[in-house]
Design a protein around this motif. Structure first.
Motif, short mmCIF file in Angstrom:
data_model
loop_
_atom_site.label_atom_id
_atom_site.label_comp_id
_atom_site.label_asym_id
_atom_site.label_seq_id
_atom_site.Cartn_x
_atom_site.Cartn_y
_atom_site.Cartn_z
N LEU A 162 13.90 51.37 47.90
CA LEU A 162 13.54 51.43 49.40
C LEU A 162 13.93 50.49 50.46
N SER A 163 14.70 49.33 49.86
CA SER A 163 15.21 48.39 50.67
C SER A 163 16.66 47.90 50.34
N LYS A 164 17.62 48.89 49.89
CA LYS A 164 18.82 48.48 49.58
C LYS A 164 19.62 48.01 50.72
N TYR A 165 20.62 47.08 50.40
CA TYR A 165 21.10 46.44 51.41
C TYR A 165 22.58 47.13 51.91
N ASP A 166 22.85 47.89 52.75
CA ASP A 166 24.15 48.42 53.29
C ASP A 166 24.54 47.87 54.60
N GLY A 167 24.18 46.60 55.02
CA GLY A 167 24.96 46.07 56.17
C GLY A 167 23.89 45.68 57.20
N PRO A 168 24.27 44.59 58.11
CA PRO A 168 23.48 44.05 58.84
C PRO A 168 22.96 44.99 59.84
N GLU A 169 23.78 45.78 60.19
CA GLU A 169 23.48 46.81 61.18
C GLU A 169 22.27 47.95 60.93
N ASN A 170 21.96 47.79 59.65
CA ASN A 170 20.94 48.79 59.05
C ASN A 170 19.78 48.19 58.62
N GLU A 171 19.63 46.80 58.88
CA GLU A 171 18.51 46.18 58.57
C GLU A 171 16.98 46.47 59.24
N HIS A 172 17.33 46.93 60.50
CA HIS A 172 16.23 47.25 61.46
C HIS A 172 15.56 48.41 60.78
N LYS A 173 16.12 49.25 59.89
CA LYS A 173 15.55 50.39 59.22
C LYS A 173 14.81 50.07 58.16
N ILE A 174 15.01 48.97 57.64
CA ILE A 174 14.23 48.60 56.17
C ILE A 174 12.71 47.99 56.69
N SER A 175 11.73 48.59 56.14
CA SER A 175 10.51 47.93 56.35
C SER A 175 9.82 47.47 55.03
N GLU A 176 10.14 48.04 53.89
CA GLU A 176 9.46 47.52 52.62
C GLU A 176 10.57 46.74 51.67
N LYS A 177 10.42 45.39 51.96
CA LYS A 177 11.23 44.28 51.33
C LYS A 177 10.13 43.86 50.25
N LYS A 178 10.74 43.45 49.20
CA LYS A 178 10.07 42.92 47.93
C LYS A 178 10.53 41.54 47.73
N THR A 179 9.64 40.58 47.66
CA THR A 179 9.71 39.11 47.10
C THR A 179 9.68 38.92 45.45
N TRP A 180 10.21 37.98 45.05
CA TRP A 180 9.77 37.90 43.42
C TRP A 180 8.31 37.81 43.16
N ASN A 181 7.58 37.23 44.01
CA ASN A 181 5.91 37.20 43.66
C ASN A 181 5.56 38.79 43.66
N ASP A 182 6.14 39.61 44.69
CA ASP A 182 5.58 40.83 44.85
C ASP A 182 6.06 41.78 43.41
N LEU A 183 7.25 41.41 43.05
CA LEU A 183 7.70 42.22 41.68
C LEU A 183 6.78 41.53 40.46
N ILE A 184 6.57 40.23 40.53
CA ILE A 184 5.80 39.72 39.38
C ILE A 184 4.39 40.48 39.20
N SER A 185 3.91 40.52 40.46
CA SER A 185 2.47 41.42 40.38
C SER A 185 2.70 42.75 40.26
N ASP A 186 3.70 43.47 40.68
CA ASP A 186 3.80 44.93 40.67
C ASP A 186 4.38 45.50 39.35
N VAL A 187 4.94 45.02 38.66
CA VAL A 187 5.78 45.21 37.44
C VAL A 187 5.25 44.49 36.32
N SER A 188 4.85 45.49 35.20
CA SER A 188 4.03 45.29 33.99
C SER A 188 4.92 44.53 32.90
N ALA A 189 5.39 43.52 33.28
CA ALA A 189 6.56 42.60 32.36
C ALA A 189 6.35 41.41 32.77
N SER A 190 6.85 40.59 31.67
CA SER A 190 6.57 39.05 31.50
C SER A 190 7.87 38.57 32.68
N GLU A 191 7.71 37.36 32.96
CA GLU A 191 8.85 36.71 33.98
C GLU A 191 10.13 36.80 33.38
#
Length: 288
Positions: A162-191
């Protein structure tokens, strides 16, 4: 039961509850109980432990978890255990490098949690009985079992797509970016498992967010790198990384160029990090 025995039993119970809080408080009454139960004092440990229910049980304040050797060693060595789960997945427990499925197991007899119970009471020294009162703080009729499972990593691509990077000109279209902490919380896996999966996906961290570079955008930059090398008659096995970044920085963000160079190439030698080499097999596979 004979009348005399019944009377003795009744008197014994009354005597047993004369202590504070309904607990036997003197050795004489303990001896009477042992005699009535036909037990020899000499066969018992010298410290008598009186187990009784606390007035305020905390049964709903905890859950029991059965740990295997690996998880027990992990926490004994200062590691942490993390429970994870969402509305669509079963709960899992993660150590630093393993993932366990968590299931509740019912037991036929209640488990009693006793504070301060001694499994090997020490001798009082003079051979006489001593009394120690311990209370049952909580009870449980179930516990959690752990089963080692493979981590559920498919969700990572879904979260990051949902947040693939395809150039700075398209960054305004991205709303759902994930941090490392987001992934640690959402993914059922160890670090460790999550880190390996992100490396496999060839992600990049931009401004604190974990991103996948859009394949078409990546191919465009890789093509520009190859074209620059050919135009300047450089060797694919040895060219200047710094010069490549400088020339292409007017067209693409430098962190993305550097990420792609690191994905499809490497330093010629550890002693010369400036001299870079493209990995022919990886570059060819990208264009095939």
């Amino acid at each position: 039961m004979e009348v005399d025995e019944l009377a003795s039993s009744t008197n014994l119970k009354e005597t047993a509850h004369n202590g504070e809080g309904g607990v036997i408080s003197d050795v004489e009454n303990i001896s009477k109980i042992l005699k009535f139960a036909k037990l020899d004092e000499k066969s018992l440990k010298p410290c008598v432990q009186q187990v009784y229910f606390s007035e305020s049980l905390m049964t709903d304040n905890f859950r029991l978890v059965e740990l295997n050797k690996d998880t027990l060693d992990h926490i004994n060595n200062g590691g942490k255990l993390v429970f994870k789960g969402n509305s669509t997945d079963n709960c899992v427990l993660c150590t630093g490098d393993k993932t366990y499925e968590v299931k509740e197991a019912e037991i036929s007899n209640s488990l009693l949690l006793v504070d301060g119970l001694m499994t090997d009471p020490s001798d009082s020294g003079d051979g006489s009985l001593s009394i120690k009162q311990v209370s049952i703080g909580a009870t449980s009729s179930s516990y959690l079992e752990l089963k080692l499972v493979k981590p559920k990593l498919n969700i990572i691509n879904d979260l990051l797509s949902l947040s693939k990077y395809d150039g700075p000109e398209n960054e305004h279209k991205i709303s759902e970016k994930k941090t490392w902490n987001d992934l640690i919380s959402d993914v059922s896996a160890s670090e460790k498992e999550l880190t390996a999966a992100l490396k496999e996906l060839n992600v990049i961290e931009l401004d604190g967010f974990i991103r996948i570079v859009d394949f078409d955008y990546l191919s465009r930059i890789l093509s520009s790198i190859v074209a620059l090398i050919e135009e300047n008659s450089w060797h694919f096995e040895e060219f200047s990384k710094t010069e490549t970044l400088r020339v292409l920085a007017d067209l693409y963000p430098e962190p993305i160029i550097d990420h792609i160079l690191s994905s499809y190439g490497c330093a010629k030698t550890p002693e010369s990090p400036e001299n870079w080499s493209l990995l022919e097999d990886k570059v060819s596979h990208s264009f095939s």
